[in-house]
Design a protein around this motif. Structure first.
Motif, mmCIF file in Angstrom:
data_model
loop_
_atom_site.group_PDB
_atom_site.id
_atom_site.type_symbol
_atom_site.label_atom_id
_atom_site.label_comp_id
_atom_site.label_asym_id
_atom_site.label_seq_id
_atom_site.Cartn_x
_atom_site.Cartn_y
_atom_site.Cartn_z
ATOM 1 N N SER A 77 39.018 38.941 55.753
ATOM 2 C CA SER A 77 40.171 39.413 54.988
ATOM 3 C C SER A 77 41.378 39.666 55.890
ATOM 4 O O SER A 77 42.526 39.475 55.460
ATOM 5 C CB SER A 77 39.807 40.675 54.200
ATOM 6 N N THR A 87 44.388 38.299 47.705
ATOM 7 C CA THR A 87 43.142 38.351 46.937
ATOM 8 C C THR A 87 42.262 37.177 47.346
ATOM 9 O O THR A 87 42.726 36.029 47.386
ATOM 10 C CB THR A 87 43.399 38.286 45.421
ATOM 11 N N GLU A 116 33.148 45.967 49.414
ATOM 12 C CA GLU A 116 33.989 47.085 48.981
ATOM 13 C C GLU A 116 34.200 48.086 50.118
ATOM 14 O O GLU A 116 35.229 48.771 50.174
ATOM 15 C CB GLU A 116 33.361 47.787 47.778
ATOM 16 N N ASP A 122 41.906 42.800 48.172
ATOM 17 C CA ASP A 122 41.180 42.672 46.920
ATOM 18 C C ASP A 122 40.307 41.419 46.987
ATOM 19 O O ASP A 122 40.638 40.441 47.670
ATOM 20 C CB ASP A 122 42.152 42.541 45.748
ATOM 21 N N SER A 124 37.147 38.906 44.695
ATOM 22 C CA SER A 124 36.324 38.609 43.537
ATOM 23 C C SER A 124 35.223 37.662 43.997
ATOM 24 O O SER A 124 35.175 37.279 45.164
ATOM 25 C CB SER A 124 37.174 37.977 42.425
#
Length: 277
Positions: A77, A87, A116, A122, A124
């Protein structure tokens, strides 16, 4: 001092939208763009960024990410953020060489729990499926986790990834019944394996033979086959990283037949207009 009208004011940047690039100021309030205009300099904000000479873009959504192998969502990330991504949509499934093995819903649940705690962005999840997965049992459990997309490989048989056609139809049927989406890595695995063996047997191992072992027609055929299954089962279909110009013809044909199909393209090989993807 005037009361701040926004949390952030981005000034005199070159704002990139889906329609044009234009010089503008952007006022952000509550995490959302409240106003965009050529001059908002008289609007007080808690923080001001001078973006003169810089492009200002919406945060990118990377809808095809593989934070697997040696990667985790922390380092992954951070790297994505440096590229303007805000994202990440990661593929997670029952693949030992990705570092995961077991019941796919449990793997996804573990990935979400871990990510998390360590992801800076963010994220998915797409479920990645293989032939040993049981769609009737696992797809309802996966959708309960909020994951509604299911990727299948139509090649890489020797790596244990290739999804049998009869199982692909079952995945699409179950996904469609619960509001899900099917995704395919579209290549004719049998053709690719045949060509690979042929070239290797002839000693043709140089880089220039790689593309010849993965011809455009292999992708187009697989995309059409997956589209037929999707149309029969009523499942929306998303073809990932398409790179063959012939696939455009297939996408148009499938849409003319009433299928709901989308294409993700490799821009270094293929450029599409908004009407074509």
């Amino acid at each position: 001092m005037n009361k701040p009208e926004g949390d952030l004011l981005v000034k005199v940047g070159m704002v990139v939208s889906s329609h044009a690039v234009s010089r503008a100021d952007i006022l952000v309030r509550g995490g959302k763009v409240a106003e965009m205009s050529p001059d908002l300099s008289r609007r007080p904000a808690l923080r001001i960024i001078d973006a003169k000479g810089k492009y200002v873009l919406p945060g990118a959504i990377d809808c095809h990410a593989h934070p697997v192998y040696q990667d985790k969502m922390d380092d992954f990330s951070i790297c994505a953020a440096f590229g303007g991504v805000t994202t990440i949509m990661a593929f997670v499934g029952n693949f030992k060489n990705w570092g995961f093995a077991g019941y796919t819903p449990d793997i996804i649940r573990q990935f979400i729990r871990e990510s998390e705690a360590i992801s800076y962005l963010d994220f998915s999840v797409h479920a990645a499926y293989q032939g040993t997965d049981d769609p009737e049992k696992s797809i309802p459990d996966i959708i309960k986790l909020g994951v509604t997309s299911f990727k299948m490989f139509m090649s890489h048989r020797r790596r244990g990834r290739m999804m049998p056609d009869e199982k692909m139809i079952r995945v699409m049927e179950m996904a469609a019944s619960l509001g899900g989406l099917a995704m395919v890595h579209a290549e004719n695995g049998c053709c690719n394996d045949y060509l690979l063996d042929k070239f290797m047997g002839e000693g043709k191992k140089a880089p220039e033979f790689f593309l010849k072992s993965q011809p455009n027609i292999s992708e187009a055929e697989a995309l059409f086959r997956a589209g037929v299954y999707a149309g029969i089962t009523g499942c929306p279909l998303y073809g990932v990283h398409l790179s063959a110009k012939e696939s455009l013809t297939i996408l148009r044909l499938l849409r003319e037949q009433g299928c709901t199909v989308y294409g993700e393209t490799c821009p270094q090989y293929l450029t599409l207009t908004n009407d074509e993807v």
